[in-house]
Design a protein around this motif. Structure first.
Motif, mmCIF file in Angstrom:
data_model
loop_
_atom_site.group_PDB
_atom_site.id
_atom_site.type_symbol
_atom_site.label_atom_id
_atom_site.label_comp_id
_atom_site.label_asym_id
_atom_site.label_seq_id
_atom_site.Cartn_x
_atom_site.Cartn_y
_atom_site.Cartn_z
ATOM 1 N N HIS A 78 19.268 45.729 -7.473
ATOM 2 C CA HIS A 78 19.867 46.948 -6.920
ATOM 3 C C HIS A 78 20.582 47.738 -8.016
ATOM 4 O O HIS A 78 20.471 48.971 -8.088
ATOM 5 N N LEU A 79 21.292 47.044 -8.908
ATOM 6 C CA LEU A 79 21.970 47.710 -10.018
ATOM 7 C C LEU A 79 20.960 48.390 -10.933
ATOM 8 O O LEU A 79 21.175 49.541 -11.353
ATOM 9 N N ALA A 80 19.888 47.710 -11.243
ATOM 10 C CA ALA A 80 18.859 48.296 -12.114
ATOM 11 C C ALA A 80 18.268 49.553 -11.496
ATOM 12 O O ALA A 80 18.037 50.558 -12.183
ATOM 13 N N LEU A 81 18.027 49.518 -10.197
ATOM 14 C CA LEU A 81 17.484 50.687 -9.523
ATOM 15 C C LEU A 81 18.488 51.840 -9.533
ATOM 16 O O LEU A 81 18.112 52.997 -9.741
ATOM 17 N N GLN A 82 19.759 51.525 -9.341
ATOM 18 C CA GLN A 82 20.792 52.559 -9.392
ATOM 19 C C GLN A 82 20.847 53.223 -10.769
ATOM 20 O O GLN A 82 21.022 54.437 -10.875
ATOM 21 N N CYS A 83 20.703 52.403 -11.817
ATOM 22 C CA CYS A 83 20.789 52.913 -13.187
ATOM 23 C C CYS A 83 19.453 53.462 -13.702
ATOM 24 O O CYS A 83 19.404 54.002 -14.800
ATOM 25 N N ARG A 84 18.402 53.297 -12.901
ATOM 26 C CA ARG A 84 17.056 53.701 -13.321
ATOM 27 C C ARG A 84 16.686 53.074 -14.662
ATOM 28 O O ARG A 84 16.136 53.717 -15.557
ATOM 29 N N ALA A 85 17.010 51.797 -14.776
ATOM 30 C CA ALA A 85 16.777 51.051 -16.012
ATOM 31 C C ALA A 85 15.427 50.348 -15.961
ATOM 32 O O ALA A 85 14.927 50.008 -14.888
ATOM 33 N N ARG A 86 14.841 50.145 -17.131
ATOM 34 C CA ARG A 86 13.617 49.342 -17.205
ATOM 35 C C ARG A 86 13.962 47.868 -17.028
ATOM 36 O O ARG A 86 15.037 47.421 -17.402
ATOM 37 N N LEU A 87 12.987 47.115 -16.495
ATOM 38 C CA LEU A 87 13.151 45.681 -16.284
ATOM 39 C C LEU A 87 12.069 44.925 -17.038
ATOM 40 O O LEU A 87 10.877 45.161 -16.809
ATOM 41 N N VAL A 88 12.459 44.019 -17.910
ATOM 42 C CA VAL A 88 11.522 43.079 -18.516
ATOM 43 C C VAL A 88 11.639 41.767 -17.751
ATOM 44 O O VAL A 88 12.719 41.172 -17.697
ATOM 45 N N LEU A 89 10.553 41.317 -17.142
ATOM 46 C CA LEU A 89 10.545 40.016 -16.478
ATOM 47 C C LEU A 89 10.413 38.961 -17.567
ATOM 48 O O LEU A 89 9.310 38.585 -17.956
ATOM 49 N N GLU A 90 11.557 38.490 -18.063
ATOM 50 C CA GLU A 90 11.565 37.698 -19.291
ATOM 51 C C GLU A 90 11.352 36.213 -19.011
ATOM 52 O O GLU A 90 12.182 35.361 -19.306
ATOM 53 N N THR A 91 10.192 35.922 -18.429
ATOM 54 C CA THR A 91 9.717 34.559 -18.246
ATOM 55 C C THR A 91 8.674 34.295 -19.325
ATOM 56 O O THR A 91 7.930 35.192 -19.692
ATOM 57 N N LYS A 92 8.622 33.081 -19.820
ATOM 58 C CA LYS A 92 7.916 32.828 -21.076
ATOM 59 C C LYS A 92 6.491 32.305 -20.943
ATOM 60 O O LYS A 92 5.836 32.050 -21.955
ATOM 61 N N THR A 93 5.985 32.132 -19.717
ATOM 62 C CA THR A 93 4.630 31.621 -19.526
ATOM 63 C C THR A 93 3.851 32.536 -18.591
ATOM 64 O O THR A 93 4.437 33.291 -17.810
ATOM 65 N N VAL A 94 2.534 32.435 -18.650
ATOM 66 C CA VAL A 94 1.688 33.224 -17.754
ATOM 67 C C VAL A 94 1.975 32.853 -16.305
ATOM 68 O O VAL A 94 2.135 33.728 -15.440
ATOM 69 N N GLU A 95 2.067 31.552 -16.014
ATOM 70 C CA GLU A 95 2.354 31.117 -14.641
ATOM 71 C C GLU A 95 3.704 31.657 -14.181
ATOM 72 O O GLU A 95 3.849 32.129 -13.049
ATOM 73 N N GLY A 96 4.695 31.584 -15.060
ATOM 74 C CA GLY A 96 6.009 32.099 -14.713
ATOM 75 C C GLY A 96 5.995 33.591 -14.461
ATOM 76 O O GLY A 96 6.680 34.089 -13.552
ATOM 77 N N MET A 97 5.210 34.324 -15.248
ATOM 78 C CA MET A 97 5.088 35.762 -15.030
ATOM 79 C C MET A 97 4.486 36.047 -13.669
ATOM 80 O O MET A 97 4.961 36.926 -12.939
ATOM 81 N N GLU A 98 3.444 35.331 -13.320
ATOM 82 C CA GLU A 98 2.786 35.557 -12.033
ATOM 83 C C GLU A 98 3.745 35.288 -10.881
ATOM 84 O O GLU A 98 3.788 36.048 -9.900
ATOM 85 N N ARG A 99 4.543 34.228 -10.987
ATOM 86 C CA ARG A 99 5.513 33.911 -9.931
ATOM 87 C C ARG A 99 6.598 34.983 -9.864
ATOM 88 O O ARG A 99 7.024 35.378 -8.771
ATOM 89 N N SER A 100 7.046 35.456 -11.021
ATOM 90 C CA SER A 100 8.098 36.473 -11.046
ATOM 91 C C SER A 100 7.614 37.789 -10.467
ATOM 92 O O SER A 100 8.343 38.471 -9.734
ATOM 93 N N VAL A 101 6.379 38.158 -10.781
ATOM 94 C CA VAL A 101 5.821 39.388 -10.220
ATOM 95 C C VAL A 101 5.691 39.256 -8.706
ATOM 96 O O VAL A 101 5.969 40.208 -7.960
#
Length: 263
Positions: free
Chosen positions: A230-253
């Motif tokens: 919610h804070l990121a959306l308020q600030c219109r900030a970019r978000l890096v999903l900073e998970t270090k594996t392909v599987e982790g990225m898929e789960r985070s997305v």
């Protein structure tokens, strides 16, 4: 809405593979990590990066080397790090990269019987003068570009780092990155500092964490993720999903898609 990206991954050493995964996951950008040998300034091929961005409909941000220390007391070392930043700025301007992410080095400390003495605290004015010089040098090289150098929180801002941060934020070319996992692991020590400067908050490193362990896939740790989304959306900030594996990225997305509309 905000742009959401992913870091470069050890599993995918070729930039085209990272760009392809970014596109497949419906993300907007890849954050190049200059700790890796293939993303050093001497190795970056702007034409290749531009071709990958165009092919997959994405763009890039850059995470500067975590060892970066433009305040080193050895002037040759400090100059080398500053030169690295200036060369990265040149590449970023060539490719319309909007963000360079940067850590503030705490430098060396001496351990006494009863305390640590940080040399940048002991020689505070010399340290702060190096920060002023760095700020002015970056301003001159960024010019009228919209490029921002975003300072990321890490293990808790020291008093001298906080002074340096505010010196940098006197310039519009500098801004803030909020790494919510790092902050969680130090019991939210940096959160009040960042929130009090939220008008300069442009970038997030977004991952889950438990006590002492971060960079977990979203939804697998203990962080109140929706609060920070919610804070990121308020600030219109970019978000890096900073998970270090392909599987982790898929789960985070997957977590992000399920919760974005509720933030």
């Amino acid at each position: 809405m905000v742009d959401i990206g992913m870091p470069t991954l050890i599993e995918l050493p070729e930039i085209e593979d990272c760009a392809a995964l970014c596109s497949k996951l419906g993300l907007q950008f890849v954050e190049l990590n200059m700790n890796l040998p293939q993303y050093q300034t001497v190795s970056l091929d702007a034409d290749r990066l531009e071709a990958a961005a165009n092919r997959y409909g994405i763009y890039f941000t850059i995470h500067l080397d975590e060892n970066l220390n433009v305040s080193d007391f050895n002037p040759f070392v400090a100059q080398a790090y500053t030169r690295t930043v200036l060369e990265t700025i040149r590449i970023a301007r060539r490719l319309n990269i909007p963000v360079l992410n940067m850590h503030l080095s705490e430098g060396v400390y001496f351990t006494l019987s009863d305390r640590k003495i940080f040399l940048y605290e002991q020689y505070r004015e010399q340290y702060l003068q190096s920060i002023r010089l760095f700020r002015e040098t970056c301003e001159n090289n960024i010019g009228a570009s919209n490029l921002k150098i975003c300072i990321e929180n890490s293990s808790g801002y020291t008093d001298f780092q906080l002074l340096a941060l505010d010196l940098l934020l006197e310039s519009t070319v500098f801004a803030l990155t909020f790494d919510i996992g790092h902050d969680y692991c130090i019991n939210h020590k940096d959160e009040p500092i960042i929130i009090s400067r939220r008008d300069r908050l442009h970038h997030f490193h977004f991952h889950d964490a438990t006590a002492g362990k971060n960079h977990l896939p979203l939804g697998t740790g203990e962080i109140a993720l929706q609060k920070y989304l919610h804070l990121a959306l308020q600030c219109r900030a970019r978000l890096v999903l900073e998970t270090k594996t392909v599987e982790g990225m898929e789960r985070s997305v997957g977590w992000m898609k399920a919760h974005l509309m509720d933030a």
